[in-house]
Design an enzyme around this catalytic site. Structure first.
Site, PDB file in Angstrom:
ATOM      1  N   SER A 175       4.902   1.621   7.225  1.00 12.85           N
ATOM      2  CA  SER A 175       5.305   2.853   6.289  1.00 12.85           C
ATOM      3  C   SER A 175       6.419   4.069   6.895  1.00 12.85           C
ATOM      4  CB  SER A 175       4.140   3.425   5.892  1.00 12.85           C
ATOM      5  OG  SER A 175       3.301   3.725   6.834  1.00 12.85           O
ATOM      6  N   ILE A 216       6.499  -4.554   9.763  1.00  9.98           N
ATOM      7  CA  ILE A 216       6.451  -3.981   8.548  1.00  9.98           C
ATOM      8  C   ILE A 216       5.560  -2.740   8.530  1.00  9.98           C
ATOM      9  CG2 ILE A 216       5.844  -4.326   5.879  1.00  9.98           C
ATOM     10  CD1 ILE A 216       6.003  -7.335   6.566  1.00  9.98           C
ATOM     11  N   SER A 239       0.842  -1.241  -0.020  1.00  9.48           N
ATOM     12  CA  SER A 239      -0.154   0.063  -0.032  1.00  9.48           C
ATOM     13  C   SER A 239       1.017   1.190   0.090  1.00  9.48           C
ATOM     14  CB  SER A 239      -1.091  -0.168   1.346  1.00  9.48           C
ATOM     15  OG  SER A 239      -1.578  -1.184   1.561  1.00  9.48           O
ATOM     16  N   TYR A 289      -1.265 -10.857   3.151  1.00 11.19           N
ATOM     17  CA  TYR A 289      -1.183  -9.556   3.875  1.00 11.19           C
ATOM     18  C   TYR A 289      -2.423  -9.437   4.124  1.00 11.19           C
ATOM     19  CZ  TYR A 289      -0.859  -4.457   3.236  1.00 11.19           C
ATOM     20  OH  TYR A 289      -1.036  -3.048   3.509  1.00 11.19           O
ATOM     21  N   ASP A 339       2.246   0.461  12.657  1.00  7.35           N
ATOM     22  CA  ASP A 339       3.459   1.363  13.420  1.00  7.35           C
ATOM     23  C   ASP A 339       3.085   1.457  15.000  1.00  7.35           C
ATOM     24  OD1 ASP A 339       3.890   0.748  10.506  1.00  7.35           O
ATOM     25  OD2 ASP A 339       4.710   2.602  10.219  1.00  7.35           O
ATOM     26  N   GLU A 340       1.950   1.963  14.762  1.00 10.91           N
ATOM     27  CA  GLU A 340       1.387   2.840  15.941  1.00 10.91           C
ATOM     28  C   GLU A 340       1.217   1.750  17.177  1.00 10.91           C
ATOM     29  OE1 GLU A 340      -2.330   2.839  13.373  1.00 10.91           O
ATOM     30  OE2 GLU A 340       0.126   3.052  13.330  1.00 10.91           O
ATOM     31  N   LYS A 356       1.451 -10.927   7.366  1.00 12.53           N
ATOM     32  CA  LYS A 356       1.313  -9.300   7.580  1.00 12.53           C
ATOM     33  C   LYS A 356      -0.032  -9.052   8.367  1.00 12.53           C
ATOM     34  CE  LYS A 356       2.223  -4.716   6.127  1.00 12.53           C
ATOM     35  NZ  LYS A 356       2.050  -3.878   5.158  1.00 12.53           N
ATOM     36  N   THR A 382      -2.007  -6.640   9.785  1.00 10.88           N
ATOM     37  CA  THR A 382      -2.410  -5.127   9.790  1.00 10.88           C
ATOM     38  C   THR A 382      -3.753  -5.260  10.381  1.00 10.88           C
ATOM     39  OG1 THR A 382      -0.829  -4.816   8.158  1.00 10.88           O
ATOM     40  CG2 THR A 382      -2.322  -2.659   8.632  1.00 10.88           C
TER      41      THR A 382
END
Length: 295
Positions: free
Chosen positions: A210, A208, A50, A139, A193-194, A167, A169
């Site tokens: 951004s 993984i 993405s 993913y 990430d957060e 992955k 998410t």
């Protein structure tokens, strides 16, 4: 010893530099890759996700990005090629191309837009991975695809020995914990990430992200401190990281990360239309974010 343990670690979801006309800016892309390797010290790159604005690109442009990334990185880090598409034939062709280039694994987003049955999703994954001698990472990003899978359904996919992990998410830490317990020998990467620290506490094998393109050093610190059981120290770094992420999100995710890279001398280029590039106001805010968190 976990199989595929060589794939653990911190991976940047690779940003791509485009010119004003939406063409891949090879010079800029190579600079982003070098920045990730030399400055962010990542273990690998997740190419074609993405963050790479992948779903707006032609098959040929995706191939070009895979080629450039491998040529620039060589064998210095691990490379994962995200080949997923709602056109499974494109996915197969990209999987074959990335494998020929020497990518360490491929990945594929769950097929989206149409309401595919789980059996159709399973067929999609098996069709892609059985077309190559490689390894595949699912993913899973339900917020964007609308596809939610259960522990048992992940298990059905994992019955194919070439499907080595996911992955993950999502903010569903109950599901994450259940997956970790049920499949200790499969790789689980955090994708938000957060939320890396709570994911790390659940026993992920890497992440993984951004924002790792600009915040990879802190990402590694959080991951390694959590693994060492130093949760309080890790939380302090997650707090700073989330302040940074909040500021980036409020200013526009991809345009802002590209501006932050430019402030570090990296030719991060433009976003691919219809995604808008940063305007003057966003550029000014990006400079403030850089000064506060990355300068």
């Amino acid at each position: 010893m976990m199989k595929n343990a060589d794939m653990k670690g911190i991976y940047s979801a690779l940003l791509v530099s485009f010119d004003e006309n939406g063409k891949v800016n090879e010079k800029g892309l190579r600079e982003i890759i070098r920045h990730n390797i030399d400055k962010m010290k990542v273990d690998g790159l997740y190419v074609g996700g993405s963050t790479g604005e992948n779903f707006m690109l032609s098959t040929e442009e995706k191939r070009e990005i895979f080629r450039i990334a491998k040529d620039e990185a060589k064998d210095s880090i691990k490379l994962i090629a995200q080949v997923g598409s709602i056109n499974v034939y494109e996915s197969v062709a990209l999987a074959q191309y990335a494998t020929e280039l020497g990518y360490d694994a491929i990945s594929a987003v769950t097929p989206f837009y149409y309401k595919f049955t789980f059996q159709e999703i399973k067929d999609y994954y098996n069709t892609i991975i059985n077309s190559v001698e490689n390894r595949l990472i699912i993913y899973s990003i339900p917020a964007l695809t609308g596809v939610n899978m259960s522990v048992a359904q992940f298990g059905e996919l994992f019955e194919n020995e070439k499907i080595i992990g996911v992955k993950f998410t999502a903010a569903d830490f109950f599901l994450l914990e259940r997956l970790r317990k049920a499949y200790p020998d499969h790789l689980i990467y955090a994708g938000f990430d957060e939320m890396m620290l709570p994911a790390a506490v659940c026993g992920i094998d890497g992440a993984i992200g951004s924002t790792f393109n600009v915040n990879g050093i802190r990402a590694r610190q959080i991951y390694e401190l959590a693994q060492a059981g130093k949760i309080e120290e890790a939380l302090k770094i997650q707090h700073v990281t989330n302040d940074l992420i909040s500021a980036i999100l409020a200013n526009g995710l991809y345009p802002t990360i590209k501006e932050l890279l430019k402030l570090q001398g990296v030719d991060a280029g433009y976003c691919h239309r219809p995604m808008a590039s940063a305007d003057e106001g966003q550029k000014a805010v990006a400079k403030e974010i850089f000064d506060n968190y990355l300068g």
